[in-house]
Design a protein around this motif. Structure first.
Motif, PDB file in Angstrom:
ATOM      1  N   LEU A 197      36.506  29.677  39.211  1.00  0.00           N
ATOM      2  CA  LEU A 197      36.759  31.071  39.927  1.00  0.00           C
ATOM      3  C   LEU A 197      38.227  30.803  40.335  1.00  0.00           C
ATOM      4  O   LEU A 197      38.699  30.101  41.037  1.00  0.00           O
ATOM      5  CB  LEU A 197      35.660  31.123  40.954  1.00  0.00           C
ATOM      6  N   LEU A 198      39.120  32.098  39.957  1.00  0.00           N
ATOM      7  CA  LEU A 198      40.337  32.163  40.525  1.00  0.00           C
ATOM      8  C   LEU A 198      39.992  32.820  41.682  1.00  0.00           C
ATOM      9  O   LEU A 198      39.545  34.061  41.841  1.00  0.00           O
ATOM     10  CB  LEU A 198      41.032  32.921  39.597  1.00  0.00           C
ATOM     11  N   ASP A 199      40.256  32.334  42.988  1.00  0.00           N
ATOM     12  CA  ASP A 199      39.890  33.050  44.274  1.00  0.00           C
ATOM     13  C   ASP A 199      41.153  33.029  45.190  1.00  0.00           C
ATOM     14  O   ASP A 199      41.434  32.075  46.122  1.00  0.00           O
ATOM     15  CB  ASP A 199      38.722  32.292  44.816  1.00  0.00           C
ATOM     16  N   LEU A 200      42.152  33.967  45.123  1.00  0.00           N
ATOM     17  CA  LEU A 200      43.337  33.852  45.744  1.00  0.00           C
ATOM     18  C   LEU A 200      43.115  34.888  46.947  1.00  0.00           C
ATOM     19  O   LEU A 200      42.554  35.802  46.837  1.00  0.00           O
ATOM     20  CB  LEU A 200      44.319  34.188  44.906  1.00  0.00           C
ATOM     21  N   ASP A 201      43.903  34.881  48.035  1.00  0.00           N
ATOM     22  CA  ASP A 201      44.039  35.760  49.255  1.00  0.00           C
ATOM     23  C   ASP A 201      44.684  37.107  48.634  1.00  0.00           C
ATOM     24  O   ASP A 201      43.894  38.116  49.021  1.00  0.00           O
ATOM     25  CB  ASP A 201      44.903  35.110  50.212  1.00  0.00           C
ATOM     26  N   HIS A 210      59.345  35.365  40.042  1.00  0.00           N
ATOM     27  CA  HIS A 210      57.955  36.085  40.373  1.00  0.00           C
ATOM     28  C   HIS A 210      57.659  35.173  41.739  1.00  0.00           C
ATOM     29  O   HIS A 210      58.061  34.088  42.157  1.00  0.00           O
ATOM     30  CB  HIS A 210      56.913  35.559  39.463  1.00  0.00           C
ATOM     31  N   ALA A 211      56.590  36.039  42.543  1.00  0.00           N
ATOM     32  CA  ALA A 211      56.061  35.280  43.641  1.00  0.00           C
ATOM     33  C   ALA A 211      54.993  35.149  43.717  1.00  0.00           C
ATOM     34  O   ALA A 211      53.969  35.283  42.847  1.00  0.00           O
ATOM     35  CB  ALA A 211      56.312  36.559  44.879  1.00  0.00           C
ATOM     36  N   HIS A 212      54.490  34.058  44.732  1.00  0.00           N
ATOM     37  CA  HIS A 212      53.000  33.616  44.536  1.00  0.00           C
ATOM     38  C   HIS A 212      52.406  33.601  46.051  1.00  0.00           C
ATOM     39  O   HIS A 212      53.022  33.880  47.053  1.00  0.00           O
ATOM     40  CB  HIS A 212      52.999  32.242  44.275  1.00  0.00           C
ATOM     41  N   GLY A 213      51.153  33.402  46.071  1.00  0.00           N
ATOM     42  CA  GLY A 213      50.135  33.185  47.254  1.00  0.00           C
ATOM     43  C   GLY A 213      50.437  34.684  48.250  1.00  0.00           C
ATOM     44  O   GLY A 213      50.496  35.749  47.582  1.00  0.00           O
ATOM     45  N   SER A 214      50.858  34.437  49.545  1.00  0.00           N
ATOM     46  CA  SER A 214      50.699  35.726  50.356  1.00  0.00           C
ATOM     47  C   SER A 214      52.014  36.399  50.269  1.00  0.00           C
ATOM     48  O   SER A 214      51.874  37.555  50.787  1.00  0.00           O
ATOM     49  CB  SER A 214      50.501  34.880  51.692  1.00  0.00           C
ATOM     50  N   ASP A 215      52.843  36.125  49.527  1.00  0.00           N
ATOM     51  CA  ASP A 215      54.128  36.680  49.326  1.00  0.00           C
ATOM     52  C   ASP A 215      54.161  37.752  48.207  1.00  0.00           C
ATOM     53  O   ASP A 215      55.236  38.729  48.072  1.00  0.00           O
ATOM     54  CB  ASP A 215      55.430  36.148  49.331  1.00  0.00           C
ATOM     55  N   CYS A 226      47.394  38.985  36.078  1.00  0.00           N
ATOM     56  CA  CYS A 226      47.974  39.557  37.223  1.00  0.00           C
ATOM     57  C   CYS A 226      46.540  39.814  37.780  1.00  0.00           C
ATOM     58  O   CYS A 226      45.643  40.786  37.697  1.00  0.00           O
ATOM     59  CB  CYS A 226      48.271  41.137  36.843  1.00  0.00           C
ATOM     60  N   ARG A 227      46.084  38.835  38.669  1.00  0.00           N
ATOM     61  CA  ARG A 227      44.849  38.901  39.202  1.00  0.00           C
ATOM     62  C   ARG A 227      44.689  38.260  40.608  1.00  0.00           C
ATOM     63  O   ARG A 227      45.666  37.785  41.031  1.00  0.00           O
ATOM     64  CB  ARG A 227      43.816  37.750  38.359  1.00  0.00           C
ATOM     65  N   ARG A 228      43.416  38.421  41.290  1.00  0.00           N
ATOM     66  CA  ARG A 228      43.149  37.905  42.318  1.00  0.00           C
ATOM     67  C   ARG A 228      41.916  37.215  42.593  1.00  0.00           C
ATOM     68  O   ARG A 228      41.885  35.929  42.906  1.00  0.00           O
ATOM     69  CB  ARG A 228      43.185  38.889  43.642  1.00  0.00           C
ATOM     70  N   ARG A 229      40.755  37.646  42.128  1.00  0.00           N
ATOM     71  CA  ARG A 229      39.735  37.203  42.194  1.00  0.00           C
ATOM     72  C   ARG A 229      38.875  37.584  40.916  1.00  0.00           C
ATOM     73  O   ARG A 229      38.361  38.552  40.706  1.00  0.00           O
ATOM     74  CB  ARG A 229      38.719  37.431  43.388  1.00  0.00           C
TER      75      ARG A 229
END
Length: 165
Positions: free
Chosen positions: A49-53, A156-161, A34-37
């Motif tokens: 580097l995990l670097d998601l919006d 589950h959802a991914h990205g911007s959603d 459960c991450r973003r960056r």
């Protein structure tokens, strides 16, 4: 964070990314999925580097798309889990209500059973409610919740959603 690290900037659901382009695997617990960056190290020892919006809940088999080329496969780690077996469907509903009332992630499995991260307080509560308890080692895949996203095919959802708490 070192910007020279390979960057994973998108999540492609399991089964929808080209397995032939696998550049590595990363094994993560539920909390780590459960991450973003964040800086991570794949199972072969290579940092990236995990670097998601936005934050997402990664699932077993998802592909982290690297800028440039390749994918890092997400593997759900084995974790110590508490299994709570109910006596009947009504008892299961009661157990689930009490777990949910504590805003605790839970996985509903076959056979009137809930799985959750092993916790002494929850163990005592579930014992008091009459659940049959056991401890297991398994990947943890809790329910996403009503606001987790709309990708019903993958749970589950991914990205911007994606939406996480």
């Amino acid at each position: 964070m070192n910007e020279r690290l390979p960057r994973a900037t998108a999540v492609i659901p399991a089964g929808y990314w080209p397995q032939a382009q696998t550049a590595g695997c990363v094994t993560l617990t539920y909390a780590e999925r459960c991450r973003r960056r964040i800086r991570l190290v794949d199972d072969g020892g290579q940092p990236f580097l995990l670097d998601l919006d936005k934050p997402v809940r990664l699932a077993d088999g998802d592909g982290l798309q690297l800028m440039g080329n390749g994918f890092i496969r997400v593997v759900a780690a084995q974790q110590k889990l508490l299994e709570a077996r109910a006596k009947n469907p009504q008892h299961l509903a009661r157990l689930a209500w009490h777990v949910g009332n504590r805003h605790t992630a839970a996985q509903v499995t076959e056979g009137l059973t809930l799985r959750l991260i092993d916790d002494a307080v929850l163990r005592l509560m579930l014992q008091g409610l009459g659940a049959e308890l056991s401890t297991i080692e398994a990947p943890f895949h809790p329910e996403g919740g009503a606001y987790a996203g709309s990708d019903a095919a993958h749970g589950h959802a991914h990205g911007s959603d994606a939406h996480t708490h």
